[in-house]
Enzyme design. Structure first.
Site, PDB file in Angstrom:
ATOM      1  N   SER A 179       0.798  -1.224   0.000  1.00 32.47           N
ATOM      2  CA  SER A 179       0.000   0.000   0.000  1.00 32.47           C
ATOM      3  C   SER A 179       0.830   1.273   0.000  1.00 32.47           C
ATOM      4  O   SER A 179       0.339   2.318  -0.368  1.00 32.47           O
ATOM      5  CB  SER A 179      -0.975  -0.008   1.183  1.00 32.47           C
ATOM      6  OG  SER A 179      -0.280  -0.212   2.387  1.00 32.47           O
ATOM      7  N   HIS A 207      -5.754  -2.835  -2.561  1.00 32.92           N
ATOM      8  CA  HIS A 207      -5.451  -1.825  -3.572  1.00 32.92           C
ATOM      9  C   HIS A 207      -5.502  -2.353  -4.997  1.00 32.92           C
ATOM     10  O   HIS A 207      -5.269  -1.604  -5.941  1.00 32.92           O
ATOM     11  CB  HIS A 207      -4.081  -1.202  -3.295  1.00 32.92           C
ATOM     12  CG  HIS A 207      -4.037  -0.523  -1.965  1.00 32.92           C
ATOM     13  ND1 HIS A 207      -4.553   0.720  -1.754  1.00 32.92           N
ATOM     14  CD2 HIS A 207      -3.610  -0.966  -0.758  1.00 32.92           C
ATOM     15  CE1 HIS A 207      -4.416   1.043  -0.481  1.00 32.92           C
ATOM     16  NE2 HIS A 207      -3.847   0.029   0.144  1.00 32.92           N
ATOM     17  N   LYS A 238     -12.231   1.465  -0.828  1.00 33.30           N
ATOM     18  CA  LYS A 238     -11.213   2.119  -1.650  1.00 33.30           C
ATOM     19  C   LYS A 238     -11.760   2.265  -3.072  1.00 33.30           C
ATOM     20  O   LYS A 238     -12.636   3.075  -3.293  1.00 33.30           O
ATOM     21  CB  LYS A 238      -9.911   1.345  -1.541  1.00 33.30           C
ATOM     22  CG  LYS A 238      -9.344   1.568  -0.133  1.00 33.30           C
ATOM     23  CD  LYS A 238      -8.130   0.784   0.245  1.00 33.30           C
ATOM     24  CE  LYS A 238      -7.738   1.197   1.668  1.00 33.30           C
ATOM     25  NZ  LYS A 238      -6.879   0.230   2.324  1.00 33.30           N
TER      26      LYS A 238
HETATM   27  C1  LIG Z   1      -6.813  -0.072   3.796  1.00 31.52           C
HETATM   28  C2  LIG Z   1      -6.202  -1.404   3.932  1.00 31.52           C
HETATM   29  C3  LIG Z   1      -6.764  -2.383   4.761  1.00 31.52           C
HETATM   30  C4  LIG Z   1      -7.891  -2.079   5.706  1.00 31.52           C
HETATM   31  O1  LIG Z   1      -9.097  -1.904   5.055  1.00 31.52           O
HETATM   32  P1  LIG Z   1     -10.201  -0.981   5.725  1.00 31.52           P
HETATM   33  O2  LIG Z   1     -11.455  -1.344   5.027  1.00 31.52           O
HETATM   34  O3  LIG Z   1      -9.775   0.431   5.490  1.00 31.52           O
HETATM   35  O4  LIG Z   1     -10.235  -1.321   7.186  1.00 31.52           O
HETATM   36  C5  LIG Z   1      -6.214  -3.643   4.754  1.00 31.52           C
HETATM   37  N1  LIG Z   1      -5.140  -3.935   3.998  1.00 31.52           N
HETATM   38  C6  LIG Z   1      -4.552  -3.010   3.209  1.00 31.52           C
HETATM   39  C7  LIG Z   1      -3.368  -3.402   2.389  1.00 31.52           C
HETATM   40  C8  LIG Z   1      -5.061  -1.721   3.160  1.00 31.52           C
HETATM   41  O5  LIG Z   1      -4.461  -0.797   2.415  1.00 31.52           O
END
Ligand SMILES: *Cc1c(COP(=O)(O)O)cnc(C)c1O
Length: 390
Positions: A179, A207, A238
């Site tokens: 990320s 992502h 996201k």
């Molecule tokens: C954002 C993210 C999460 C967590 O997801 P949320 O729905 O925001 O709690 C888990 N793993 C990665 C790699 C992320 O970037």
């Protein structure tokens, strides 16, 4: 205790590690009012620009009319709605090409989904192998899991650890797209090791989902992987633009999560209206509009890299190759990263500086994220503002 905490906070401040929250007064979008100022923003994970898409917003309203504001209880009591089930059925279909016979389970957040998957699958008698750059919630899941944990930094290191493991069961956990870097994990190699050593491979596609692969189905589809050993975690806050997450896996794995995963069982189900909105979002992602938005992202990525590369190289900084709309500019020093972000801020452009412990010491960076709603002029404005920095 208060004196101790105050002292610790001062130490963080001295190391330029203090974090502040800004207040957004408008929907997340390239042009957003932040702390009352209109800004051009390169910081959200709403890669496709669906968070304020009229069809998704209308579906959220329709979902609230139909199901109300809240779910009222956990999934196992009375909070599991028709909308949750429709969402899970759709996600199961989407993932069936990569995970034969897949079933899907929806969660309120990705953090809770990863905690659930790692703790439920990494119990006593299971060795958990965790990639060094994994997201905090996979790491926390491994900390909570009863099984033995090992951290690997490369495919070779994992191969050695698997070879010497005598545990009856094995779970490998990795981010699909890192990320803070934007690059893809060597998923084909990791899956081959999982096959050879009779392990499950948990892939966090926070992502990649919506952005990579045919119809935005994510990293597994992008790489053409297919196996019953795959356990896929995807987030829905996201690229999908709403909130929540899912785990897609072999039906036995999903049933095990429903029966035993504490962060699934002991929490109120997400509002059904969110699931209803997600059905609209998944339609957009898989359809022509999703294709158009993914194509725009690729154009913007190429424009950004071409525009910044000479300036970045001249300063000895790095623009690591990224497969996704996450485009890191690695400067190394915490204060340099903060100074660049401050200069951009003064120019009306918001890009976050990312520092340790989110990234390794000495690799502070600007984390530029692109959105399909950005225009070529927006990217040009960012390139001009950065390359004007002394
Ligand atoms: C954002 C993210 C999460 C967590 O997801 P949320 O729905 O925001 O709690 C888990 N793993 C990665 C790699 C992320 O970037």
């Amino acid at each position: 205790m208060l004196d101790y905490l105050q002292q610790q906070l001062r130490e963080r401040e001295a190391q330029a590690l203090t974090r502040v929250r800004r207040q957004a007064g408008t929907p997340t979008a390239p042009r957003q009012t932040i702390d009352g100022r209109p800004m051009l923003a390169f910081c959200s994970n709403d890669y496709l620009g669906l968070a304020q898409h009229p069809k998704v917003v209308a579906a959220l309203q329709e979902g609230a009319r139909r199901y109300g504001a809240g779910s009222g209880a956990s999934h196992l009591i009375s909070g599991h709605s028709v909308a949750h089930q429709q969402l899970e059925d759709r996600l199961a279909d989407l993932n069936a090409p990569c995970i034969p016979g897949a079933r899907a389970l929806s969660f309120s957040t990705g953090y809770m989904a990863n905690l659930a998957a790692v703790t439920a699958l990494g119990g006593e008698g299971t060795d958990v192998f965790s990639e060094r750059l994994n997201h905090a919630c996979l790491i926390d899941g491994a900390r909570l899991a009863r099984g033995r944990k090992q951290v690997f930094a490369s495919v070779d290191e994992l191969a050695d650890q698997l070879r010497t493991s005598t545990a009856p069961r094995k779970l490998i956990a990795t981010d699909a797209v890192f990320s803070m870097d934007g690059h893809l994990a060597p998923l084909a190699e990791l899956l081959a090791l999982a096959e050879r050593h009779d392990a499950l491979l948990l892939v966090d596609d926070a992502h990649g989902f919506g952005v990579l692969g045919p119809q935005g189905r994510g990293s597994l589809a992008h790489l053409g992987l297919r196996s019953e050993r795959l356990v896929l975690m995807g987030t829905l806050g996201k690229a999908a633009g709403v909130a929540g997450a899912f785990v897609a896996a072999h039906p036995v794995v999903v049933e095990w999560l429903i029966q035993t995963a504490r962060s699934y069982i002991f929490t109120t189900a997400a509002p059904p209206a969110l699931a209803h909105a997600l059905l609209a979002s998944l339609d957009l992602i898989a359809g022509e509009e999703g294709e158009r938005r993914r194509a725009q992202l690729e154009l913007l990525q190429a424009q950004l890299v071409d525009g910044l590369q000479p300036w970045v190289q001249a300063r000895g900084w790095q623009l690591p190759r990224s497969d996704t709309p996450i485009q890191p500019l690695v400067v190394g020093d915490n204060q340099d990263a903060l100074d660049l972000a401050a200069r951009l801020d003064a120019a009306g452009i918001r890009v976050p500086a990312i520092r340790p412990p989110t990234v390794a010491p000495g690799t502070a960076r600007l984390r530029i994220t692109l959105c399909a709603d950005h225009t070529a002029d927006d990217v040009q404005a960012l390139v001009a503002a950065l390359t004007a920095c002394p």
